[in-house]
Design an enzyme around this catalytic site. Structure first.
Site, PDB file in Angstrom:
ATOM      1  N   HIS A  73       3.129   3.642   1.271  1.00  0.00           N
ATOM      2  CA  HIS A  73       3.352   3.951   2.685  1.00  0.00           C
ATOM      3  C   HIS A  73       3.073   5.420   3.000  1.00  0.00           C
ATOM      4  O   HIS A  73       2.708   5.746   4.133  1.00  0.00           O
ATOM      5  CB  HIS A  73       4.772   3.574   3.092  1.00  0.00           C
ATOM      6  CG  HIS A  73       4.971   2.100   3.218  1.00  0.00           C
ATOM      7  ND1 HIS A  73       6.213   1.503   3.174  1.00  0.00           N
ATOM      8  CD2 HIS A  73       4.080   1.083   3.382  1.00  0.00           C
ATOM      9  CE1 HIS A  73       6.077   0.196   3.313  1.00  0.00           C
ATOM     10  NE2 HIS A  73       4.789  -0.075   3.429  1.00  0.00           N
ATOM     11  N   HIS A 109      -5.448  -5.849   4.159  1.00  0.00           N
ATOM     12  CA  HIS A 109      -5.619  -4.510   3.601  1.00  0.00           C
ATOM     13  C   HIS A 109      -6.990  -4.359   2.954  1.00  0.00           C
ATOM     14  O   HIS A 109      -7.672  -3.339   3.154  1.00  0.00           O
ATOM     15  CB  HIS A 109      -4.527  -4.212   2.575  1.00  0.00           C
ATOM     16  CG  HIS A 109      -3.190  -3.915   3.167  1.00  0.00           C
ATOM     17  ND1 HIS A 109      -2.887  -2.722   3.763  1.00  0.00           N
ATOM     18  CD2 HIS A 109      -2.066  -4.667   3.240  1.00  0.00           C
ATOM     19  CE1 HIS A 109      -1.629  -2.736   4.182  1.00  0.00           C
ATOM     20  NE2 HIS A 109      -1.111  -3.903   3.882  1.00  0.00           N
TER      21      HIS A 109
END
Length: 413
Positions: free
Chosen positions: A244, A376
């Protein structure tokens, strides 16, 4: 990949997108939406239809439609129909977490906004209405103007909200707000994205030496003990999640690009700091190649598995920093991250990318099982060919950037 921005490598990226779409095509679920796929690419009928998967797949196929992929529009239509149908609560408004979970989560709603925005840019006839409704629900049900942050979840009737606040859902709402703002042309969504990033990154992450806390109390105080007994949780693991930091670094640069000359200076400096912290603390942290999943609060590897989404975000953050700065340093990291992904994560036998690997490179299932979606990985193969702003769907719609080979050739060579 010796040079990430040569025409030959753009051709490889296009072929990899085609390979990912071939795998994802099997997820179209007769119940509506998109199924969770196992490691071989077969739908898992024991799992419900998840809103986050359906929305992310719809977003991906909308991007594919904008790059002239044959039949991609059919998949977009299938996803939009599910988001307007069985996954939407026609009685109380908002979106269920899944076909078996009636709670209303900010994470899922962020992806509904993203899917609707991308489908709108791709020209779907009902996506604009879907986007309008999704933004209305986010604004009325989740956004807190007082804090510039989002609530986490509600029960079905919007009577009780969870006594938890999360950075992850807010991060994806930043992504969604940028997309919505670009598609509908309303700057308020960019301004809200900047507010959220300013609080969570320039205030909270900065004061924690760029080790972003993920879990918070209702008063937005960090809760470092949250889920200590569940370190392998796929969405709320204990500790701090290195991937993240990389994802936020990229988003900060998208925000900066969207504001242009009016962007605050902290966006680029914070992006650099997050990237460096991830390298220092997460890359090869346990003596094995790759990024670990989580660290404890003493920077020790806690869950050591390697996640495909983390290396995808590493690729994207390095590319974004290279686009922003022109510095060879970031281009070299972009290449190194792709080398790792190609050597370890790309599954050239069954398709897609291995979602989780052990530190020594074997397929692992401690956090994830199967290969739920291609969001992703697909973005990692597309975004390096596009500018940092506007968002990908708008850039493709408007003919910006330099995409490689058009994806009509979906060979897996």
């Amino acid at each position: 990949m010796s040079d990430p921005h040569t025409s030959g490598d753009r051709g490889w990226l296009a072929r990899e997108r085609g390979r990912l779409l071939d795998f994802a095509s099997a997820a179209r679920d007769p119940r509506g939406g998109f199924s969770w796929l196992d490691e071989s690419g077969n739908p898992d009928p024991q799992r419900p239809v998840e809103t986050w998967i359906t929305a992310r797949m719809t977003h991906v196929f909308a991007l594919a439609q904008l790059t002239d992929v044959p039949d991609a529009a059919e998949f977009v239509d299938h996803g939009v129909a599910a988001l307007r149908g069985p996954l939407y609560d026609h009685s109380h408004g908002g979106w269920f977490s899944s076909t078996t979970d009636p709670t209303k989560g900010a994470y899922e709603h962020a992806f509904v906004v993203l899917a609707a925005a991308s489908a709108t840019a791709a020209g779907h006839p009902h996506a604009g209405t879907l986007l309008e409704e999704a933004l209305r629900v986010v604004e009325s049900g989740f956004w807190e103007e007082r804090t510039g942050l989002s609530l986490e979840s509600w029960d079905r009737r919007w009577l009780s909200t969870e006594q938890y606040r999360g950075a992850n859902s807010n991060m994806h709402l930043v992504e969604a707000m940028l997309a919505a703002g670009d598609v509908i042309g309303e700057r308020v969504w960019h301004e809200r994205a900047l507010r959220t990033a300013g609080t969570l990154i320039d205030e909270v992450a900065r004061t924690h030496a760029w080790r972003l806390p993920e879990h918070f109390t209702p008063e937005w105080e960090p809760d470092p003990e949250y889920n200590r007994e569940r370190p392998h949780d796929p969405f709320r693991p204990h500790g701090t999640t290195v991937g993240h930091w990389l994802e936020w670094a990229r988003l900060l640069l998208h925000i900066e690009a969207s504001f242009g000359q009016a962007a605050p200076n902290w966006l680029i400096s914070d992006a650099r700091n997050l990237f460096e912290a991830a390298l220092q603390h997460g890359w090869h942290a346990d003596g094995h190649p790759g990024f670990v999943y989580t660290l404890d609060w003493q920077d020790r590897p806690q869950v050591r598995e390697r996640m495909h989404w983390v290396i995808a975000e590493a690729i994207l953050s390095a590319d974004a920093l290279y686009q922003r700065t022109g510095e060879t340093y970031y281009r070299q990291w972009y290449t190194a991250f792709w080398d790792f992904a190609r050597a370890r994560h790309l599954d050239r036998s069954a398709g897609s990318w291995h979602h989780e690997l052990s530190p020594d490179g074997r397929v692992s299932r401690s956090v994830w099982s199967g290969k739920p979606d291609v969001y992703h990985a697909y973005q990692a193969t597309l975004f390096p060919e596009l500018p940092l702003s506007p968002v990908a769907a708008v850039a493709l719609r408007d003919g910006l950037g330099e995409p490689g080979e058009r994806e009509g050739d979906r060979s897996t060579g």
